[in-house]
Design a protein around this motif. Sequence first.
Motif, PDB file in Angstrom:
ATOM      1  N   SER A 198       0.851  -1.185   0.000  1.00 41.05           N
ATOM      2  CA  SER A 198       0.000   0.000   0.000  1.00 41.05           C
ATOM      3  C   SER A 198       0.891   1.239   0.000  1.00 41.05           C
ATOM      4  O   SER A 198       2.112   1.162   0.210  1.00 41.05           O
ATOM      5  N   VAL A 199       0.285   2.391  -0.224  1.00 44.64           N
ATOM      6  CA  VAL A 199       1.051   3.633  -0.182  1.00 44.64           C
ATOM      7  C   VAL A 199       1.705   3.806   1.179  1.00 44.64           C
ATOM      8  O   VAL A 199       2.877   4.175   1.287  1.00 44.64           O
ATOM      9  N   ALA A 200       0.970   3.529   2.249  1.00 44.64           N
ATOM     10  CA  ALA A 200       1.520   3.674   3.598  1.00 44.64           C
ATOM     11  C   ALA A 200       2.724   2.764   3.797  1.00 44.64           C
ATOM     12  O   ALA A 200       3.740   3.173   4.384  1.00 44.64           O
ATOM     13  N   GLU A 201       2.631   1.532   3.323  1.00 45.62           N
ATOM     14  CA  GLU A 201       3.751   0.593   3.457  1.00 45.62           C
ATOM     15  C   GLU A 201       4.932   1.014   2.599  1.00 45.62           C
ATOM     16  O   GLU A 201       6.091   0.910   3.013  1.00 45.62           O
ATOM     17  N   ALA A 202       4.646   1.522   1.407  1.00 47.60           N
ATOM     18  CA  ALA A 202       5.720   1.918   0.495  1.00 47.60           C
ATOM     19  C   ALA A 202       6.479   3.131   1.007  1.00 47.60           C
ATOM     20  O   ALA A 202       7.669   3.303   0.693  1.00 47.60           O
ATOM     21  N   GLN A 203       5.827   3.962   1.799  1.00 49.58           N
ATOM     22  CA  GLN A 203       6.508   5.145   2.326  1.00 49.58           C
ATOM     23  C   GLN A 203       7.653   4.769   3.263  1.00 49.58           C
ATOM     24  O   GLN A 203       8.547   5.573   3.482  1.00 49.58           O
ATOM     25  N   GLY A 204       7.626   3.582   3.786  1.00 53.31           N
ATOM     26  CA  GLY A 204       8.719   3.139   4.647  1.00 53.31           C
ATOM     27  C   GLY A 204       9.675   2.187   3.957  1.00 53.31           C
ATOM     28  O   GLY A 204      10.520   1.575   4.618  1.00 53.31           O
ATOM     29  N   PHE A 205       9.589   2.068   2.635  1.00 55.55           N
ATOM     30  CA  PHE A 205      10.418   1.100   1.910  1.00 55.55           C
ATOM     31  C   PHE A 205      11.876   1.534   1.923  1.00 55.55           C
ATOM     32  O   PHE A 205      12.210   2.673   1.597  1.00 55.55           O
ATOM     33  N   SER A 259      -2.942  10.321  -5.074  1.00 55.14           N
ATOM     34  CA  SER A 259      -4.282  10.495  -4.517  1.00 55.14           C
ATOM     35  C   SER A 259      -4.273  10.505  -2.996  1.00 55.14           C
ATOM     36  O   SER A 259      -5.180  11.067  -2.375  1.00 55.14           O
ATOM     37  N   GLN A 260      -3.255   9.895  -2.397  1.00 57.26           N
ATOM     38  CA  GLN A 260      -3.172   9.871  -0.945  1.00 57.26           C
ATOM     39  C   GLN A 260      -2.265  10.970  -0.395  1.00 57.26           C
ATOM     40  O   GLN A 260      -1.944  10.974   0.800  1.00 57.26           O
ATOM     41  N   GLY A 261      -1.869  11.872  -1.269  1.00 53.41           N
ATOM     42  CA  GLY A 261      -1.122  13.046  -0.825  1.00 53.41           C
ATOM     43  C   GLY A 261       0.299  12.767  -0.374  1.00 53.41           C
ATOM     44  O   GLY A 261       0.876  13.571   0.374  1.00 53.41           O
ATOM     45  N   ALA A 262       0.883  11.675  -0.832  1.00 54.19           N
ATOM     46  CA  ALA A 262       2.254  11.353  -0.446  1.00 54.19           C
ATOM     47  C   ALA A 262       3.230  12.299  -1.143  1.00 54.19           C
ATOM     48  O   ALA A 262       2.948  12.849  -2.202  1.00 54.19           O
ATOM     49  N   ASP A 263       4.383  12.485  -0.535  1.00 53.45           N
ATOM     50  CA  ASP A 263       5.386  13.411  -1.063  1.00 53.45           C
ATOM     51  C   ASP A 263       5.930  12.942  -2.406  1.00 53.45           C
ATOM     52  O   ASP A 263       6.031  11.738  -2.682  1.00 53.45           O
ATOM     53  N   THR A 264       6.303  13.911  -3.240  1.00 55.69           N
ATOM     54  CA  THR A 264       6.993  13.626  -4.493  1.00 55.69           C
ATOM     55  C   THR A 264       8.222  14.515  -4.581  1.00 55.69           C
ATOM     56  O   THR A 264       8.379  15.459  -3.795  1.00 55.69           O
ATOM     57  N   GLU A 265       9.077  14.207  -5.537  1.00 53.82           N
ATOM     58  CA  GLU A 265      10.243  15.056  -5.777  1.00 53.82           C
ATOM     59  C   GLU A 265      10.528  15.076  -7.276  1.00 53.82           C
ATOM     60  O   GLU A 265      10.034  14.224  -8.029  1.00 53.82           O
ATOM     61  N   VAL A 266      11.325  16.066  -7.718  1.00 56.26           N
ATOM     62  CA  VAL A 266      11.704  16.153  -9.127  1.00 56.26           C
ATOM     63  C   VAL A 266      13.187  15.856  -9.324  1.00 56.26           C
ATOM     64  O   VAL A 266      13.622  15.580 -10.440  1.00 56.26           O
ATOM     65  N   ALA A 267      13.958  15.874  -8.254  1.00 53.74           N
ATOM     66  CA  ALA A 267      15.394  15.611  -8.367  1.00 53.74           C
ATOM     67  C   ALA A 267      15.642  14.148  -8.731  1.00 53.74           C
ATOM     68  O   ALA A 267      14.920  13.254  -8.297  1.00 53.74           O
TER      69      ALA A 267
END
Length: 265
Positions: free
Chosen positions: A6-13, A123-131
Amino acid sequence: MTGFLSVAEAQGFAGVIIDCRFSLADSDEGRRGYDQGHIPGALYLDLAKDMSAPVHTHGGRHPLPLTQTFAQKLANLGVDQSTEVLLYDDSRFVFASRCWWMMRALGYREPVFLNGGYQAWLSQGADTEVATPTPDPAAPMEVSTQWPGCCDRDELLDLQGQSAVVVDAREAQRYRGEHEPIDPVAGHIPGAMNLPWQSFSDEHGEFLEDAALRECWGDTLEATPLVVYCGSGVSACVNVLSLAVLGRDDVWLYGGSWSDWCSYL
């Protein structure tokens, strides 16, 4: 074991994250999308440039590259045989599953997927980056010179002689030859049945549960030998993925698929 985070799980990958976004209609779209924003720390692999070889008369529109070439591409991203890898795209697993199939075939640690892809992340508002991150390269893995589990046209004919069940993963209209937007000849391989790759995920781009996957396959789940193809050996990897989830690790991918088959017609 094939996994979906899930997005929540992937945020800690903590492993290597690979963005596999691509568009068959615009080969630069995936890279542009990556440059405009991606999961923090994600690196990019391009279907045409990194996961395919140059196109020739035969072999299909996205022929597999040399195994050693792909191993070096992964090493450049810091991936060795034991590295944890998370894959995502924004196309219901089409391009991420191609990368998954290639890594799995060569004996890398099996990657996991971001369920719902990049759209779920946004859609879940997780952070993104362009670098673009700078990876720490790894030593390239020693790999077979051939792609295990991949058959060419002649091998497919041999498998058909062994009563193989052949599954066409393209949309029904393309299978029936009613609409062919890409290849010069419409139709399907004689004797093939149709089970479109979109069958295995929902409208949100999340992979179906095991029971629903079994329902999709029905009695074909038990068929052997079992060969899957599509237009160019890409979207069929979603079908192969669904079978792997259900424990079928003996499925053949016809690498050149319809674009190779029709080049002989």
